[in-house]
Design an enzyme around this catalytic site. Structure first.
Site, PDB file in Angstrom:
ATOM      1  N   SER A 175       0.791  -1.217   0.000  1.00 44.45           N
ATOM      2  CA  SER A 175       0.000   0.000   0.000  1.00 44.45           C
ATOM      3  C   SER A 175       0.827   1.272   0.000  1.00 44.45           C
ATOM      4  O   SER A 175       1.385   1.654  -1.014  1.00 44.45           O
ATOM      5  CB  SER A 175      -0.976  -0.015   1.165  1.00 44.45           C
ATOM      6  OG  SER A 175      -1.967   0.967   0.962  1.00 44.45           O
ATOM      7  N   LYS A 234      -1.597  -3.971  -2.867  1.00 40.24           N
ATOM      8  CA  LYS A 234      -2.792  -3.395  -2.248  1.00 40.24           C
ATOM      9  C   LYS A 234      -2.892  -1.940  -2.686  1.00 40.24           C
ATOM     10  O   LYS A 234      -2.225  -1.076  -2.151  1.00 40.24           O
ATOM     11  CB  LYS A 234      -2.707  -3.519  -0.732  1.00 40.24           C
ATOM     12  CG  LYS A 234      -4.046  -3.356  -0.012  1.00 40.24           C
ATOM     13  CD  LYS A 234      -4.331  -1.934   0.336  1.00 40.24           C
ATOM     14  CE  LYS A 234      -5.589  -1.813   1.187  1.00 40.24           C
ATOM     15  NZ  LYS A 234      -5.877  -0.421   1.572  1.00 40.24           N
ATOM     16  N   ASP A 290       8.739   5.284 -11.295  1.00 40.56           N
ATOM     17  CA  ASP A 290       8.236   5.952 -12.491  1.00 40.56           C
ATOM     18  C   ASP A 290       9.096   7.144 -12.892  1.00 40.56           C
ATOM     19  O   ASP A 290       9.261   7.432 -14.081  1.00 40.56           O
ATOM     20  CB  ASP A 290       6.792   6.412 -12.272  1.00 40.56           C
ATOM     21  CG  ASP A 290       5.776   5.306 -12.526  1.00 40.56           C
ATOM     22  OD1 ASP A 290       6.203   4.159 -12.740  1.00 40.56           O
ATOM     23  OD2 ASP A 290       4.569   5.596 -12.507  1.00 40.56           O
TER      24      ASP A 290
END
Length: 406
Positions: free
Chosen positions: A304, A329, A315
């Site tokens: 999470s 999650k 990224d």
């Protein structure tokens, strides 16, 4: 009253923390009212057509006394169970207060993050460093099959958590089933002494003279302050590159994670959340940032909020991600108090949106793929600089960051 199945993560013995981005919402009116307008009463009856019939059946035939409060609470809990989402739950007063306490960084209990496995066992996601569970050698992947000689399945996780709760300086016996490679599971008892645990979520040290090693074990209200302090500390001690260890980090409070990401990323989006209506909310970082080369360690216990941070760093090409595919999650829960007093509850924890990395990559059910994949033997549970001889992931991180800061 049987408690419904919950697969969401709990930190014993608070009882309910979070694998997940979590935000606390405004007060939400009670879902059930005895003063509905006539047309709404009729609608409510259509939604629960058998309620009056079942109540009458109980009143006329049930042998024992009825605890009206428990019956009412079970109706609310059943409503959310019917959603089929293990992260959306009705919280009674005790559960709600425990959840609020869990974000403060102070816990009463033994210090274990658990979940329900696919085979319906209460399974350790990770022990919290410096707690009775960690000191006793509890490992990720251990299955808790008994508490004080009473057996529990994953469906009864709440009951097991309640059983493990107690006063500081009292003992609880856990029966553990530990998977062993190519052999039958090892089953043994471990006695843990409950205590008040003030967790520190961030630790650091210098490796090889110029590598700052920082580990975050979860994200609570104090984590950003701790991280900022430890980051400045390793820089002042000569660190020219950073290893950020997010292994076995089950997540936590979303805004705290965003603050840390803002500190490490250039200007641009950090995470995008999308709700059921397609509404998007983007959390962004400002232009100022810490620019030391960075490597990030993750594993299957990284979930999470830690996936949000790792995914954003990946990224942007801000860090090399090393280890194993993360937990996966990728949904956000909001806490809705059902009382004027937001400190006492009851309340509702409800999944309200799904999050995506800055490039729009889905995480839920998928996880974050590392740039360099290194899987450790399942029997290796001791990680970090003190166990470098067996921690091949950290070995690779040191090699990687050393080459980049030469």
């Amino acid at each position: 009253m049987d408690k419904f199945k919950k697969i969401w993560i709990v930190i014993l013995l608070i009882t309910i923390p979070f694998i997940g981005g979590m935000i606390v919402g405004d007060r939400m009116d009670r879902a059930v009212s005895t003063n509905l307008p006539a047309n709404q009463e009729k609608e409510s009856q259509r939604e629960l057509p058998r309620m009056d019939e079942l109540n009458k059946l109980i009143e006329e035939n049930y042998l024992f006394d009825v605890d009206e409060k428990k019956v009412e609470e079970s109706v609310y809990k059943g409503l959310f169970e019917g959603l089929g989402d293990p992260y959306s739950v009705y919280l009674n007063e005790e559960e709600y207060q425990s959840l609020m306490e869990s974000t403060s960084g102070k816990y009463a209990g033994v210090g274990i993050v658990v979940s329900v496995s696919e085979d319906n066992f209460i399974t350790v996601v990770s022990p919290i460093e410096g707690t009775p569970a960690a000191e006793a050698g509890i490992r990720t992947g251990d299955k808790i099959v008994q508490v004080d000689e009473t057996s529990y399945t994953g469906k009864q996780m709440d009951d097991a958590v309640d059983k493990m709760r107690g006063e500081p300086n009292t003992d609880v016996i856990l029966t553990i089933s530990r998977p062993v490679k190519d052999k039958a599971d090892e089953v043994f008892d471990v006695t843990l002494t409950r205590r008040i645990i003030q967790t520190h979520t961030v630790k650091s040290q210098i490796l090889n003279g110029n590598i700052g090693y920082i580990t975050i074990n979860q994200f609570d209200e104090n984590t950003y302050k701790e991280f900022s302090s430890e980051y400045e500390k390793v820089k002042s001690e000569g660190a020219t590159g950073i290893i950020l260890d997010l292994r076995n980090n089950p997540g936590g409070v979303l805004p705290i994670t965003v603050q840390i990401a803002d500190m490490l990323l250039p200007e641009g989006p950090i995470v995008k959340t999308v709700d059921k209506k397609g509404n998007e909310q983007i959390e962004s970082s400002e232009a100022s940032m810490e620019d030391q080369p960075m490597t990030v360690l993750v594993n299957q216990g990284s979930a999470s909020a830690s996936e949000i941070l790792a995914g954003a760093l990946k990224d942007y090409g801000r860090a090399v991600i090393i280890g194993e595919t993360t937990f996966g999650k990728g949904i956000v829960q909001r806490i809705f108090p059902l009382s004027e007093n937001v400190e006492t509850g009851p309340g509702v924890k409800l999944t309200i949106s799904e999050y995506y990395t800055p490039k729009g990559t889905k995480i839920h059910g998928v996880g974050v793929e590392p740039d360099i994949k290194i899987e450790l033997d399942k029997e290796i549970t001791e990680l970090g600089p003190d166990h470098l001889d067996q921690d091949e992931q950290l070995q690779e991180a040191i090699t990687n960051i050393t080459e980049r800061i030469r």
